[in-house]
Design a protein around this motif. Structure first.
Motif, mmCIF file in Angstrom:
data_model
loop_
_atom_site.group_PDB
_atom_site.id
_atom_site.type_symbol
_atom_site.label_atom_id
_atom_site.label_comp_id
_atom_site.label_asym_id
_atom_site.label_seq_id
_atom_site.Cartn_x
_atom_site.Cartn_y
_atom_site.Cartn_z
ATOM 1 N N GLY A 92 0.808 -1.208 0.000
ATOM 2 C CA GLY A 92 0.000 0.000 0.000
ATOM 3 C C GLY A 92 0.841 1.258 0.000
ATOM 4 N N GLN A 93 0.153 2.361 -0.095
ATOM 5 C CA GLN A 93 0.799 3.668 -0.113
ATOM 6 C C GLN A 93 1.210 4.082 1.294
ATOM 7 O OE1 GLN A 93 1.711 5.019 -2.722
ATOM 8 N NE2 GLN A 93 0.214 4.875 -4.345
ATOM 9 N N CYS A 94 2.169 4.983 1.354
ATOM 10 C CA CYS A 94 2.571 5.531 2.650
ATOM 11 C C CYS A 94 1.515 6.507 3.163
ATOM 12 C CB CYS A 94 3.905 6.270 2.523
ATOM 13 S SG CYS A 94 5.309 5.182 2.239
ATOM 14 N N THR A 145 0.349 9.868 4.362
ATOM 15 C CA THR A 145 0.838 11.220 4.081
ATOM 16 C C THR A 145 -0.002 12.300 4.754
ATOM 17 O OG1 THR A 145 -0.462 11.293 2.044
ATOM 18 C CG2 THR A 145 1.834 10.572 1.837
ATOM 19 N N ASN A 155 -2.448 -1.656 6.734
ATOM 20 C CA ASN A 155 -1.045 -1.971 6.460
ATOM 21 C C ASN A 155 -0.189 -2.196 7.701
ATOM 22 O OD1 ASN A 155 -1.205 -2.014 3.587
ATOM 23 N ND2 ASN A 155 -1.377 0.219 3.655
ATOM 24 N N CYS A 205 3.830 2.338 6.291
ATOM 25 C CA CYS A 205 4.843 3.304 5.900
ATOM 26 C C CYS A 205 4.309 4.716 6.148
ATOM 27 C CB CYS A 205 5.146 3.099 4.418
ATOM 28 S SG CYS A 205 6.097 4.400 3.659
ATOM 29 N N TYR A 206 5.119 5.544 6.769
ATOM 30 C CA TYR A 206 4.787 6.961 6.956
ATOM 31 C C TYR A 206 5.749 7.797 6.122
ATOM 32 C CZ TYR A 206 2.135 5.510 11.076
ATOM 33 O OH TYR A 206 1.244 4.903 11.930
ATOM 34 N N ASN A 207 5.196 8.725 5.338
ATOM 35 C CA ASN A 207 6.017 9.689 4.608
ATOM 36 C C ASN A 207 6.016 10.961 5.445
ATOM 37 O OD1 ASN A 207 7.082 11.679 3.000
ATOM 38 N ND2 ASN A 207 6.026 11.014 1.141
ATOM 39 N N ASN A 219 13.265 3.225 5.139
ATOM 40 C CA ASN A 219 13.582 2.856 3.762
ATOM 41 C C ASN A 219 14.327 1.529 3.688
ATOM 42 O OD1 ASN A 219 13.054 3.597 1.141
ATOM 43 N ND2 ASN A 219 15.060 4.526 0.847
ATOM 44 N N SER A 247 9.840 7.114 3.718
ATOM 45 C CA SER A 247 9.411 5.736 3.966
ATOM 46 C C SER A 247 9.902 5.293 5.337
ATOM 47 C CB SER A 247 9.959 4.811 2.878
ATOM 48 O OG SER A 247 9.576 3.473 3.141
#
Length: 182
Positions: free
Chosen positions: A2-4, A6, A28, A88-90, A120, A153
Motif C-alpha cells: 500500500g501507499q505511505c 501522508t 497496512n 509506511c509513513y512519509n 527505507n 518511507s
C-alpha cells in the motif's frame, strides 16, 4: 503493502481491527515473520489474571481495540519476541515529527517493549525501551522522530519480549504520528 501515510496527524486506535488470535490487522499493519510470536487484537482484557489491560486506552473500556502480546503457554516464554510493524509513513513534510503511543505492561514477570525503526529498509533498534512491571494502567511512550525528518518511507516497529512467565502480557494502543507544535 500500500501507499505511505501522508496525512498528519495520524492516529491508529486499532478500532477497525478484528479481535482474535492473532485477529485481523488492517491499514497496512503487520506481524513480522521470523520472530517467535504474533501480536493479537483484543478488546475485553487478556485471558490471564494479573496481567494485561482490561480494556483499551482509547475508550477506557471494552468498547475499543488494542494489540497485545499473549505470554500464556509454555512456548510463549521466556524471552520470546513478537514484532508489529506499522504502515509506511512519509514524514518528509513534517518539520518536527514525533511518535506517541500508549502501552500497558502489568505483571510480575513482565519483559520488555522496544521501539525500532525501519527507514527505507534500514532497520535500527532500541530507540525507546521499557522493561518490567509498569502497573495496571496505560502509560504514554514518546519518541522524537527528528532523526528521520525528511524520510519518505518510515515504519515503526514495536518489538515485545516476554518475561519469565505468563504474567508478562504487553499491550499497545493509540499510535500517533504527527508534527510537534509549540
Amino acid at each position: 503493502m500500500g501507499q505511505c501515510v501522508t496525512t498528519f496527524p495520524s492516529n491508529e486506535a486499532f478500532t477497525g481491527f478484528t479481535v482474535g488470535a492473532p485477529g485481523t490487522l488492517i491499514n497496512n499493519w503487520s506481524n513480522l515473520a521470523g520472530d517467535d510470536l504474533d501480536w493479537w487484537v483484543d478488546n475485553n482484557g487478556t485471558p490471564t489474571a494479573n496481567t494485561g489491560p482490561i480494556g483499551d486506552h482509547t475508550t477506557n473500556n471494552t468498547g475499543g481495540n488494542y494489540v497485545y502480546l499473549e505470554a500464556t503457554g509454555a512456548s510463549n516464554t521466556p524471552s520470546k519476541t513478537a514484532t508489529l510493524e506499522s504502515p509506511c509513513y512519509n514524514i518528509s513534510g513534517l518539520s518536527a515529527p514525533y511518535l506517541t503511543f500508549w502501552y500497558h505492561m502489568m505483571g510480575s514477570q513482565s519483559g520488555s517493549l522496544i521501539v525500532d525503526m525501519n527507514a527505507n529498509g534500514v532497520i535500527t533498534q532500541n530507540h525507546w525501551t521499557v522493561s518490567g512491571d509498569q502497573g495496571n494502567y496505560w502509560k504514554q511512550g514518546w519518541l522524537n522522530l527528528a532523526s528521520w525528518a525528511g524520510q519518505a518511507s518510515l515504519r515503526i516497529r514495536f518489538r515485545a519480549i516476554t518475561g519469565a512467565g505468563e504474567l508478562s502480557d504487553i499491550a499497545v494502543d493509540d499510535v500517533f504520528v504527527g508534527n510537534l507544535t509549540p
